[in-house]
Design a protein around this motif. Structure first.
Motif, PDB file in Angstrom:
ATOM      1  N   SER A  40      -1.699  -6.880   3.197  1.00 25.16           N
ATOM      2  CA  SER A  40      -1.247  -5.678   3.911  1.00 25.16           C
ATOM      3  C   SER A  40      -2.038  -5.491   5.199  1.00 25.16           C
ATOM      4  O   SER A  40      -1.474  -5.071   6.225  1.00 25.16           O
ATOM      5  CB  SER A  40      -1.373  -4.442   3.011  1.00 25.16           C
ATOM      6  OG  SER A  40      -2.722  -4.080   2.788  1.00 25.16           O
ATOM      7  N   TYR A  81      -0.329  -5.149   8.906  1.00 25.25           N
ATOM      8  CA  TYR A  81      -0.580  -4.031   9.810  1.00 25.25           C
ATOM      9  C   TYR A  81      -1.056  -4.497  11.187  1.00 25.25           C
ATOM     10  O   TYR A  81      -0.887  -3.777  12.187  1.00 25.25           O
ATOM     11  CB  TYR A  81      -1.619  -3.085   9.220  1.00 25.25           C
ATOM     12  CG  TYR A  81      -1.114  -2.216   8.087  1.00 25.25           C
ATOM     13  CD1 TYR A  81       0.164  -1.688   8.093  1.00 25.25           C
ATOM     14  CD2 TYR A  81      -1.952  -1.905   7.005  1.00 25.25           C
ATOM     15  CE1 TYR A  81       0.613  -0.885   7.060  1.00 25.25           C
ATOM     16  CE2 TYR A  81      -1.510  -1.102   5.964  1.00 25.25           C
ATOM     17  CZ  TYR A  81      -0.233  -0.592   5.996  1.00 25.25           C
ATOM     18  OH  TYR A  81       0.207   0.209   4.967  1.00 25.25           O
ATOM     19  N   ILE A 120       5.091  -0.237   2.945  1.00 27.01           N
ATOM     20  CA  ILE A 120       3.665  -0.114   2.640  1.00 27.01           C
ATOM     21  C   ILE A 120       3.143   1.028   3.492  1.00 27.01           C
ATOM     22  O   ILE A 120       3.004   0.890   4.712  1.00 27.01           O
ATOM     23  CB  ILE A 120       2.892  -1.401   2.955  1.00 27.01           C
ATOM     24  CG1 ILE A 120       3.598  -2.632   2.385  1.00 27.01           C
ATOM     25  CG2 ILE A 120       1.466  -1.320   2.399  1.00 27.01           C
ATOM     26  CD1 ILE A 120       3.049  -3.950   2.921  1.00 27.01           C
ATOM     27  N   ARG A 161      -3.811   3.120   0.783  1.00 27.01           N
ATOM     28  CA  ARG A 161      -2.530   2.456   1.002  1.00 27.01           C
ATOM     29  C   ARG A 161      -1.741   2.494  -0.290  1.00 27.01           C
ATOM     30  O   ARG A 161      -2.290   2.265  -1.376  1.00 27.01           O
ATOM     31  CB  ARG A 161      -2.740   1.003   1.424  1.00 27.01           C
ATOM     32  CG  ARG A 161      -3.141   0.801   2.856  1.00 27.01           C
ATOM     33  CD  ARG A 161      -3.785  -0.552   3.047  1.00 27.01           C
ATOM     34  NE  ARG A 161      -5.074  -0.607   2.359  1.00 27.01           N
ATOM     35  CZ  ARG A 161      -5.880  -1.670   2.327  1.00 27.01           C
ATOM     36  NH1 ARG A 161      -5.491  -2.791   2.905  1.00 27.01           N
ATOM     37  NH2 ARG A 161      -7.032  -1.623   1.706  1.00 27.01           N
ATOM     38  N   VAL A 192       2.101   1.082  -1.811  1.00 29.88           N
ATOM     39  CA  VAL A 192       3.380   0.384  -1.633  1.00 29.88           C
ATOM     40  C   VAL A 192       4.467   1.220  -2.294  1.00 29.88           C
ATOM     41  O   VAL A 192       4.346   1.578  -3.473  1.00 29.88           O
ATOM     42  CB  VAL A 192       3.361  -1.021  -2.277  1.00 29.88           C
ATOM     43  CG1 VAL A 192       4.669  -1.747  -1.994  1.00 29.88           C
ATOM     44  CG2 VAL A 192       2.179  -1.831  -1.763  1.00 29.88           C
TER      45      VAL A 192
END
Length: 268
Positions: free
Chosen positions: A35, A39, A95, A216, A218
């Motif tokens: 992730s 990003y 996400i 974070r 998902v």
């Protein structure tokens, strides 16, 4: 993985269910690493806060193998098939980040309101699944839910396009106050790897994160195939029009992928 009768009862009554530590630290570690890489990419699927911090990355299952495996994982697919009684397809995949110090608010809203208005989804027969990639604490902007608010059906909403970088169909304060007086507010928290599922009509939101602790999550929206969207208005990578039923991968698929990444890194 299947849900017990008690878990099914809680979901039907409250509109949500939390399953702590559903995914192992090893499985979560590879998702967290990948992730971060997503990003850093400059692509239309990655939306950012006004500060420039990442806010959400859409459709990661279409361009990242680890997130593809997560999107077809039996620990998520099987319980939702159990509830809906039919095969599922991926309506939306994102996400969401809540960056340390700068993570912005998500206003009070129902997701089905958006799916109906923007995508032409006939009924709220789509399930939200949230997988924690970081520890979600009471202080770092956890998702807040109003239990039993799913029983109110699809509520009137206004299209807020200015509060944050992400447009939402939001519920007004008077309605939220009444719902909270009746159902209260819960904010499921837990270690990375936890899994939260909640009804498409459950009213929810989250406060800004002003702590040093990022989080974070998902979010997958698994829709019953018979309930596929009819009038999509959003880009394909936000509201998918591939209604192919998801075939679950092996339960250890994500773990095997994580270990293959470790072996590759060690050999380099």
């Amino acid at each position: 993985m299947t849900l017990s009768q008690e878990q099914l009862r809680q979901f039907q009554d409250e509109g949500w269910l939390f399953l702590p530590e559903t995914f192992s630290p090893e499985e979560v570690a590879v998702l967290r690493e990948e992730s971060d890489a997503i990003y850093r990419e400059q692509r239309p699927e990655v939306w950012r806060e006004k500060s420039g911090a990442p806010r959400t990355a859409f459709a990661a299952h279409l361009y990242n193998e680890a997130f593809r495996l997560l999107g077809a994982h039996p620990r998520m697919i099987k319980p939702i098939e159990q509830i809906f009684g039919e095969k599922l397809y991926m309506h939306q995949y994102k996400i969401n980040a809540k960056a340390a110090f700068t993570g912005e608010v998500w206003q009070w809203h129902q997701d089905y309101g958006t799916w109906l208005r923007d995508d032409g989804m006939p009924e709220p027969r789509a399930m939200n699944i949230a997988v924690f990639l970081d520890e979600v604490m009471p202080v770092n902007g956890p998702l807040m839910l109003i239990p039993r608010s799913q029983n109110q059906g699809n509520l009137d909403a206004s299209h807020d396009t200015s509060t944050t970088s992400y447009p939402l169909w939001t519920i007004n304060e008077e309605v939220v106050t009444k719902l909270v007086q009746e159902g209260g507010i819960v904010a499921p928290t837990g270690k990375a790897g936890g899994l939260l599922m909640f009804h498409g009509n459950l009213v929810h939101g989250s406060a800004p994160n002003i702590t040093p602790y990022p989080r974070r999550i998902v979010y997958l929206t698994l829709n019953a195939v018979s309930n596929h969207i009819r009038k999509p208005t959003r880009p394909e990578w936000i509201a998918h029009t591939d209604f192919t039923p998801i075939e679950p991968v092996a339960d250890d698929a994500l773990l095997r992928y994580a270990r293959s990444r470790q072996h590759k890194a060690a050999a380099e």
